[in-house]
Write a protein that holds these residues in place. Structure first.
Motif, PDB file in Angstrom:
ATOM      1  N   GLU A 147       0.822  -1.215   0.000  1.00 27.45           N
ATOM      2  CA  GLU A 147       0.000   0.000   0.000  1.00 27.45           C
ATOM      3  C   GLU A 147       0.856   1.265   0.000  1.00 27.45           C
ATOM      4  O   GLU A 147       0.417   2.332  -0.444  1.00 27.45           O
ATOM      5  N   ASN A 148       2.097   1.143   0.492  1.00 32.28           N
ATOM      6  CA  ASN A 148       2.973   2.309   0.591  1.00 32.28           C
ATOM      7  C   ASN A 148       4.042   2.350  -0.508  1.00 32.28           C
ATOM      8  O   ASN A 148       5.047   3.047  -0.366  1.00 32.28           O
ATOM      9  N   GLY A 149       3.830   1.586  -1.586  1.00 28.80           N
ATOM     10  CA  GLY A 149       4.686   1.742  -2.757  1.00 28.80           C
ATOM     11  C   GLY A 149       5.793   0.732  -2.931  1.00 28.80           C
ATOM     12  O   GLY A 149       6.589   0.838  -3.871  1.00 28.80           O
ATOM     13  N   ALA A 150       5.887  -0.283  -2.053  1.00 29.23           N
ATOM     14  CA  ALA A 150       6.938  -1.296  -2.199  1.00 29.23           C
ATOM     15  C   ALA A 150       6.645  -2.181  -3.410  1.00 29.23           C
ATOM     16  O   ALA A 150       5.498  -2.526  -3.681  1.00 29.23           O
ATOM     17  N   GLU A 151       7.697  -2.568  -4.127  1.00 26.91           N
ATOM     18  CA  GLU A 151       7.569  -3.439  -5.291  1.00 26.91           C
ATOM     19  C   GLU A 151       8.637  -4.532  -5.234  1.00 26.91           C
ATOM     20  O   GLU A 151       9.621  -4.412  -4.504  1.00 26.91           O
ATOM     21  N   GLY A 152       8.446  -5.586  -6.015  1.00 26.61           N
ATOM     22  CA  GLY A 152       9.453  -6.647  -6.118  1.00 26.61           C
ATOM     23  C   GLY A 152       9.809  -7.230  -4.762  1.00 26.61           C
ATOM     24  O   GLY A 152      10.987  -7.429  -4.456  1.00 26.61           O
ATOM     25  N   ILE A 153       8.801  -7.505  -3.958  1.00 22.48           N
ATOM     26  CA  ILE A 153       9.049  -7.994  -2.599  1.00 22.48           C
ATOM     27  C   ILE A 153       9.481  -9.459  -2.638  1.00 22.48           C
ATOM     28  O   ILE A 153       8.789 -10.307  -3.184  1.00 22.48           O
ATOM     29  N   LEU A 154      10.642  -9.738  -2.066  1.00 26.51           N
ATOM     30  CA  LEU A 154      11.178 -11.097  -2.004  1.00 26.51           C
ATOM     31  C   LEU A 154      11.296 -11.504  -0.540  1.00 26.51           C
ATOM     32  O   LEU A 154      11.852 -10.770   0.277  1.00 26.51           O
ATOM     33  N   VAL A 155      10.757 -12.696  -0.207  1.00 25.41           N
ATOM     34  CA  VAL A 155      10.747 -13.169   1.178  1.00 25.41           C
ATOM     35  C   VAL A 155      11.543 -14.458   1.270  1.00 25.41           C
ATOM     36  O   VAL A 155      11.345 -15.388   0.483  1.00 25.41           O
ATOM     37  N   CYS A 156      12.450 -14.548   2.246  1.00 23.45           N
ATOM     38  CA  CYS A 156      13.302 -15.730   2.421  1.00 23.45           C
ATOM     39  C   CYS A 156      13.213 -16.237   3.859  1.00 23.45           C
ATOM     40  O   CYS A 156      13.070 -15.457   4.799  1.00 23.45           O
ATOM     41  N   SER A 157      13.320 -17.561   3.995  1.00 25.30           N
ATOM     42  CA  SER A 157      13.423 -18.145   5.336  1.00 25.30           C
ATOM     43  C   SER A 157      14.810 -17.843   5.901  1.00 25.30           C
ATOM     44  O   SER A 157      15.779 -17.669   5.155  1.00 25.30           O
ATOM     45  N   ILE A 158      14.890 -17.795   7.225  1.00 25.27           N
ATOM     46  CA  ILE A 158      16.158 -17.541   7.907  1.00 25.27           C
ATOM     47  C   ILE A 158      16.604 -18.816   8.599  1.00 25.27           C
ATOM     48  O   ILE A 158      15.882 -19.367   9.425  1.00 25.27           O
ATOM     49  N   GLU A 159      17.791 -19.307   8.266  1.00 24.98           N
ATOM     50  CA  GLU A 159      18.276 -20.551   8.876  1.00 24.98           C
ATOM     51  C   GLU A 159      18.738 -20.323  10.308  1.00 24.98           C
ATOM     52  O   GLU A 159      18.396 -21.050  11.214  1.00 24.98           O
ATOM     53  N   ASN A 160      19.546 -19.286  10.494  1.00 21.13           N
ATOM     54  CA  ASN A 160      20.026 -18.920  11.825  1.00 21.13           C
ATOM     55  C   ASN A 160      19.992 -17.396  11.941  1.00 21.13           C
ATOM     56  O   ASN A 160      20.213 -16.686  10.967  1.00 21.13           O
ATOM     57  N   MET A 161      19.756 -16.928  13.170  1.00 23.54           N
ATOM     58  CA  MET A 161      19.717 -15.485  13.391  1.00 23.54           C
ATOM     59  C   MET A 161      20.500 -15.187  14.667  1.00 23.54           C
ATOM     60  O   MET A 161      20.056 -15.470  15.787  1.00 23.54           O
ATOM     61  N   VAL A 162      21.728 -14.693  14.490  1.00 23.34           N
ATOM     62  CA  VAL A 162      22.619 -14.429  15.618  1.00 23.34           C
ATOM     63  C   VAL A 162      22.588 -12.952  15.946  1.00 23.34           C
ATOM     64  O   VAL A 162      22.852 -12.115  15.083  1.00 23.34           O
ATOM     65  N   ILE A 163      22.217 -12.658  17.176  1.00 22.13           N
ATOM     66  CA  ILE A 163      22.111 -11.247  17.597  1.00 22.13           C
ATOM     67  C   ILE A 163      23.109 -10.983  18.714  1.00 22.13           C
ATOM     68  O   ILE A 163      23.212 -11.755  19.650  1.00 22.13           O
TER      69      ILE A 163
END
Length: 285
Positions: free
Chosen positions: A269-285
């Motif tokens: 709705e706010n103008g984003a295009e070409g949205i690509l979504v990926c799973s995350i295997e690990n997330m180190v913070i």
């Protein structure tokens, strides 16, 4: 070097989910068919395959240092054992179930009734808290059959999908507690193995955070960036990179999976295009 001894259920869904997450955190285990103990090739870890109900005593006695176990089993048998991480899989409920044809309006309907269960401590505590006077029959095994053979008026047992209740002509009436797999630790764990356990827990947390989030890449015109950034805060803030196309940028961020579709709708709705979504295997913070 001392090895961390960890217990997991010897078979069933909790066993499969436990082995899967150990594999996801990079631990390779050499175990053959019907083996009750196996070692990891690339981590100081020894796995004990045990009956779920026996694991709390192994933890209390210090025979194993840690365990991946159902929270409901610890509530029933694990007094004094600490939970250090909830693992988010093998979720179930401990519930009261009654015959389908039996009317039910409130907990008071259980007064004076016979309840069959494998969880007497859990049930007694619940009934006492709610002021219900009922008679318990302790059964190890197929609790669902008790109402059909006249042994009990109701049961308290684990409920996952509810299919077992349905097959036995029962319906869920009350939920006593919700449970999931947890990482529990023995009160007798050594300092050396405590250090190894912290490394194991860190890996588990990284995988669990990855499961809870999605990585998102999108393109947007620069005059829409301000609004889109407000939608995509990321861990600190989204990464913004200029595109070859003048006046456009690429944004990279992370979305919590529980908010995923609402956020995607708002981005579009706010103008984003070409949205690509990926799973995350690990997330180190």
């Amino acid at each position: 070097m001392s090895k961390l001894k960890i217990a997991i259920q010897k078979s069933g869904r909790l066993h499969d989910d436990s082995m899967k997450i150990l594999k996801e955190i990079g631990i390779s285990i050499d175990n053959g068919k019907d083996q009750l103990k196996a070692s990891a090739r690339n981590f100081p870890l020894e796995v004990f395959y045990l009956r779920n109900g026996d694991i709390p005593q192994y933890l209390k006695d210090g025979i194993v240092d840690a365990a991946i176990i159902g929270e409901n089993v610890l509530i029933e048998k694990g007094n004094g054992i600490s939970i250090i991480e909830k693992l988010g899989f093998s979720k179930c409920k401990v519930s009261v179930a009654i015959p389908k044809a039996q009317p039910y309006t409130s907990l008071n309907d259980l007064n004076g009734k016979r309840i069959a269960t494998s969880y007497p401590k859990t049930v007694n505590q619940f009934l006492e808290k709610e002021g219900i006077d009922a008679q318990l029959h302790i059964i190890n095994g197929s609790v669902e059959i008790a109402p059909n053979i006249g042994l009990a008026d109701a049961i308290v047992d684990i409920v996952s999908s509810g299919s077992t209740l349905f097959k036995n002509g029962l319906k869920e009436a009350e939920v006593l507690l919700k449970s999931e797999a947890v990482l529990a630790v023995s009160p007798k764990i050594s300092d050396e193995n405590q250090s190894t356990l912290r490394k194991l827990q860190f890996r588990l947390q990284s995988v669990l955070k990855g499961r809870q989030n999605k990585y998102v890449l999108l393109n947007a015109p620069n005059d829409k960036l301000e609004n889109i950034v407000k939608i995509l805060p990321g861990m600190n803030s989204p990464t913004i990179l200029p595109l070859a196309k003048e006046g456009w940028s690429s944004l990279h961020s992370v979305i919590n999976k529980n908010e995923f579709w609402d956020v995607i709708d708002e981005l579009k709705e706010n103008g984003a295009e070409g949205i690509l979504v990926c799973s995350i295997e690990n997330m180190v913070i």
